[in-house]
Design a protein around this motif. Structure first.
Motif, PDB file in Angstrom:
ATOM      1  N   ILE A 117      15.997 -26.364   7.021  1.00 21.49           N
ATOM      2  CA  ILE A 117      14.561 -26.165   7.180  1.00 21.49           C
ATOM      3  C   ILE A 117      14.162 -26.639   8.564  1.00 21.49           C
ATOM      4  O   ILE A 117      14.417 -27.779   8.950  1.00 21.49           O
ATOM      5  CB  ILE A 117      13.784 -26.927   6.092  1.00 21.49           C
ATOM      6  CG1 ILE A 117      14.152 -26.374   4.708  1.00 21.49           C
ATOM      7  CG2 ILE A 117      12.282 -26.815   6.324  1.00 21.49           C
ATOM      8  CD1 ILE A 117      13.541 -27.119   3.557  1.00 21.49           C
TER       9      ILE A 117
ATOM     10  N   LYS B 136       8.268 -29.203   8.833  1.00 21.57           N
ATOM     11  CA  LYS B 136       9.640 -29.188   8.317  1.00 21.57           C
ATOM     12  C   LYS B 136       9.943 -30.406   7.446  1.00 21.57           C
ATOM     13  O   LYS B 136      10.649 -30.290   6.448  1.00 21.57           O
ATOM     14  CB  LYS B 136      10.672 -29.045   9.440  1.00 21.57           C
ATOM     15  CG  LYS B 136      10.667 -30.109  10.508  1.00 21.57           C
ATOM     16  CD  LYS B 136      11.688 -29.764  11.587  1.00 21.57           C
ATOM     17  CE  LYS B 136      11.682 -30.803  12.706  1.00 21.57           C
ATOM     18  NZ  LYS B 136      10.401 -30.783  13.475  1.00 21.57           N
TER      19      LYS B 136
ATOM     20  N   THR C  25       8.099 -29.830   4.107  1.00 17.56           N
ATOM     21  CA  THR C  25       8.750 -28.745   3.376  1.00 17.56           C
ATOM     22  C   THR C  25      10.089 -29.189   2.806  1.00 17.56           C
ATOM     23  O   THR C  25      10.449 -28.851   1.672  1.00 17.56           O
ATOM     24  CB  THR C  25       8.922 -27.526   4.295  1.00 17.56           C
ATOM     25  OG1 THR C  25       7.634 -27.151   4.818  1.00 17.56           O
ATOM     26  CG2 THR C  25       9.502 -26.340   3.544  1.00 17.56           C
ATOM     27  N   THR C  26      10.835 -29.983   3.581  1.00 15.80           N
ATOM     28  CA  THR C  26      12.098 -30.522   3.084  1.00 15.80           C
ATOM     29  C   THR C  26      11.863 -31.430   1.881  1.00 15.80           C
ATOM     30  O   THR C  26      12.575 -31.340   0.866  1.00 15.80           O
ATOM     31  CB  THR C  26      12.813 -31.307   4.202  1.00 15.80           C
ATOM     32  OG1 THR C  26      13.075 -30.430   5.302  1.00 15.80           O
ATOM     33  CG2 THR C  26      14.120 -31.903   3.714  1.00 15.80           C
TER      34      THR C  26
ATOM     35  N   VAL D 111      19.592 -29.795   1.143  1.00 12.63           N
ATOM     36  CA  VAL D 111      18.331 -29.391   1.779  1.00 12.63           C
ATOM     37  C   VAL D 111      18.240 -30.181   3.078  1.00 12.63           C
ATOM     38  O   VAL D 111      17.985 -31.383   3.080  1.00 12.63           O
ATOM     39  CB  VAL D 111      17.132 -29.691   0.855  1.00 12.63           C
ATOM     40  CG1 VAL D 111      15.838 -29.210   1.513  1.00 12.63           C
ATOM     41  CG2 VAL D 111      17.317 -29.012  -0.505  1.00 12.63           C
TER      42      VAL D 111
ATOM     43  N   GLU E 142      16.778 -30.888   6.763  1.00 16.84           N
ATOM     44  CA  GLU E 142      15.798 -30.716   7.847  1.00 16.84           C
ATOM     45  C   GLU E 142      16.545 -30.665   9.175  1.00 16.84           C
ATOM     46  O   GLU E 142      17.391 -31.521   9.462  1.00 16.84           O
ATOM     47  CB  GLU E 142      14.793 -31.861   7.881  1.00 16.84           C
ATOM     48  CG  GLU E 142      13.769 -31.660   8.988  1.00 16.84           C
ATOM     49  CD  GLU E 142      12.867 -32.857   9.205  1.00 16.84           C
ATOM     50  OE1 GLU E 142      12.305 -32.958  10.310  1.00 16.84           O
ATOM     51  OE2 GLU E 142      12.732 -33.683   8.287  1.00 16.84           O
TER      52      GLU E 142
ATOM     53  N   ALA F 265      14.892 -21.797   6.554  1.00 15.82           N
ATOM     54  CA  ALA F 265      13.448 -21.694   6.377  1.00 15.82           C
ATOM     55  C   ALA F 265      12.765 -22.132   7.663  1.00 15.82           C
ATOM     56  O   ALA F 265      13.126 -23.167   8.241  1.00 15.82           O
ATOM     57  CB  ALA F 265      12.983 -22.553   5.208  1.00 15.82           C
TER      58      ALA F 265
ATOM     59  N   THR G 239       9.007 -22.952   9.281  1.00 14.84           N
ATOM     60  CA  THR G 239       7.646 -23.248   8.847  1.00 14.84           C
ATOM     61  C   THR G 239       6.579 -22.874   9.858  1.00 14.84           C
ATOM     62  O   THR G 239       5.451 -22.557   9.472  1.00 14.84           O
ATOM     63  CB  THR G 239       7.518 -24.752   8.550  1.00 14.84           C
ATOM     64  OG1 THR G 239       7.813 -25.497   9.749  1.00 14.84           O
ATOM     65  CG2 THR G 239       8.481 -25.168   7.440  1.00 14.84           C
TER      66      THR G 239
ATOM     67  N   ASN H  58       3.487 -24.599   3.284  1.00 19.36           N
ATOM     68  CA  ASN H  58       4.774 -25.300   3.298  1.00 19.36           C
ATOM     69  C   ASN H  58       5.426 -25.271   1.922  1.00 19.36           C
ATOM     70  O   ASN H  58       6.641 -25.078   1.791  1.00 19.36           O
ATOM     71  CB  ASN H  58       4.576 -26.752   3.742  1.00 19.36           C
ATOM     72  CG  ASN H  58       4.240 -26.878   5.213  1.00 19.36           C
ATOM     73  OD1 ASN H  58       4.546 -26.004   6.003  1.00 19.36           O
ATOM     74  ND2 ASN H  58       3.606 -27.973   5.571  1.00 19.36           N
TER      75      ASN H  58
ATOM     76  N   ALA I 168       8.986 -23.642   0.829  1.00 16.93           N
ATOM     77  CA  ALA I 168      10.015 -24.423   0.145  1.00 16.93           C
ATOM     78  C   ALA I 168      10.506 -23.702  -1.104  1.00 16.93           C
ATOM     79  O   ALA I 168      11.722 -23.578  -1.335  1.00 16.93           O
ATOM     80  CB  ALA I 168       9.464 -25.801  -0.220  1.00 16.93           C
TER      81      ALA I 168
ATOM     82  N   ALA J 296      12.527 -20.536  -0.291  1.00 22.74           N
ATOM     83  CA  ALA J 296      13.870 -20.862   0.198  1.00 22.74           C
ATOM     84  C   ALA J 296      14.796 -21.191  -0.970  1.00 22.74           C
ATOM     85  O   ALA J 296      15.976 -20.794  -0.969  1.00 22.74           O
ATOM     86  CB  ALA J 296      13.796 -22.039   1.170  1.00 22.74           C
TER      87      ALA J 296
END
Length: 431
Positions: free
Chosen positions: A110, A116, A119-120, A157, A159, A176, A178, A254, A258, A261
């Motif tokens: 991400i 980010k 979202t992570t 996952v 970042e 992903a 953002t 976001n 997430a 993804a």
């Protein structure tokens, strides 16, 4: 692009570690776990014995090795790094080494200029809520190759910063994205270098990209997003995101990124509306990301210290539409253009901007030029700006620390800056 080398490929080679920050120390632990001796430990500003300064014999030591594992903060555009590679010494990064040997079908990276980290964190929370095990790592949390990181997980996952992206030769299953705006221009040698490097993960073979509809910036760079792109907008049913308890439309987006993804990755239940709504409940959020830290005499204080460029700062201000906002901006000056900040804040009622060193004077100049009707003031530092914002708020509204600049120089990191903000608020509450 760095060569495709995995951690296991380093066996029998003379290996050096360049940069001994958080990730650099994880690199040392990994090499120790593999039983591989480190020929040289090098840093620009050594803090420990046995570490060579780059400019005082360190570069020569690196040149005598078979491969150099660098930290993300060391720019690939530095002349000394390029001289090493020109001399035949591969310079690689920990994330690239890990991805080259990982089960990439279970990895999502991400990235993005803003969002980010959130979202992570959302993606990791949703995976756990769906009854699966995830490691959240990379730029956020522990490095996935660190021997201290759990390995009995179902999904990774990760970042990924623009710095780390330049170290990657083999991409994950899903990337992903953002958002996109100017950032880290000193490291990437200008905006075009930053945009290219930030999106480079999307161009790795076999990658499927999940990309936010974030204004025109990402659409304008669609050629850099690879052949398999799924665009995500906030249209349609977003009711499931309510359980996350997040502020701002940008955080709804976001959350949508997430989830998309995870669906693209194949996480069981991610495509089920009822299950994902249940999984969203109980999200704790991130420290220093639009977190209310207290109220004093009717004024709310909100810590958004992780906002280190223009886009997240504008999004943070948007989260408080209809309220009076004292916005605290400024920090380490990376040379980014603050005209978009002025354009985004122009014409807003009930807003005052308090500009702090080092970039504060330049931000103030951009605001005076592009948003002349705004109340803009220069302050000596964060405590002074916090007190001035509180006095301006006068018993109503929000004092928002959303600096549009990193913390380097005056503070160790964003958490240290946040701690100073919290301490000042506590002093106001006790006075």
């Amino acid at each position: 692009m760095p060569p495709t080398i995995s951690w296991s490929d380093l066996a029998g080679l003379r290996v050096a570690v360049w940069g001994l920050g958080v990730e650099g120390r994880a690199n040392l632990r990994k090499l120790d776990a593999l039983g591989l001796p480190v020929v040289a430990r090098v840093d620009d500003r050594p803090a420990d014995e046995g570490v060579l300064a780059t400019a005082e014999g360190g570069l020569e030591a690196l040149a005598g090795c078979d491969v150099v594992v660098k930290s993300p903060g060391i720019s690939r555009y530095r002349e000394d790094l390029q001289a090493l590679e020109a001399g035949g010494v591969p310079v690689v990064g920990g994330l690239g080494l890990w991805l080259a040997g990982a089960d990439r079908d279970r990895v999502v990276c991400i990235t993005g200029t803003k969002g980010k980290s959130t979202t992570t964190a959302i993606a990791g929370h949703l995976v756990a809520g769906l009854g699966q095990r995830a490691l959240m790592g990379g730029n956020f949390g522990i490095a996935p190759w660190d021997p201290d990181a759990p390995q009995d997980v179902d999904w990774w996952v990760i970042e990924t910063s623009s710095y780390q992206a330049t170290d990657v030769a083999v991409g994950p299953a899903v990337v992903a994205v953002t958002s996109l705006s100017q950032d880290h221009l000193d490291w990437h040698r200008g905006p075009e270098g930053y945009f290219r490097d930030k999106l480079s993960l999307c161009r790795a073979p076999g990658v499927r990209a999940v990309v936010a509809e974030d204004g025109a910036a990402l659409r304008a760079r669609s050629a850099d997003l690879g052949p398999a792109v799924r665009w995500i907008s906030a249209d349609g049913d977003v009711s499931w995101t309510a359980g996350l308890g997040l502020l701002g439309d940008h955080n709804v987006r976001n959350a949508l990124v997430a989830r998309a993804a995870l669906v693209e990755l194949g996480v069981p239940g991610a495509d089920d509306d009822a299950r994902i709504a249940e999984a969203a409940e109980g999200f704790a959020g991130l420290g220093s990301r639009l977190r209310k830290i207290g109220s004093v005499s009717g004024v709310d204080f909100v810590d958004d210290s992780l906002s280190t460029n223009v886009l997240p700062t504008l999004a943070a201000v948007d989260a408080f539409r209809g309220r009076r906002v004292a916005l605290l901006v400024g920090g380490h000056d990376r040379g980014i253009d603050y005209a978009p900040l002025a354009a985004g804040l122009a014409g807003r009622d009930g807003l005052a901007v308090f500009c702090m060193p080092d970039s504060g004077p330049r931000i103030a100049a951009a605001l005076w030029d592009g948003a002349p009707d705004l109340d803009v003031r220069e302050c000596a530092g964060l405590p002074e700006a916090t007190r001035a914002g509180f006095e301006w708020a006068d018993g109503d509204g929000v004092v928002l620390l959303s600096p549009a600049a990193p913390s380097f120089g005056q503070y160790r990191d964003y958490a240290d800056r946040s701690a100073d903000f919290v301490a000042t608020v506590e002093q106001l509450a006790s006075s």
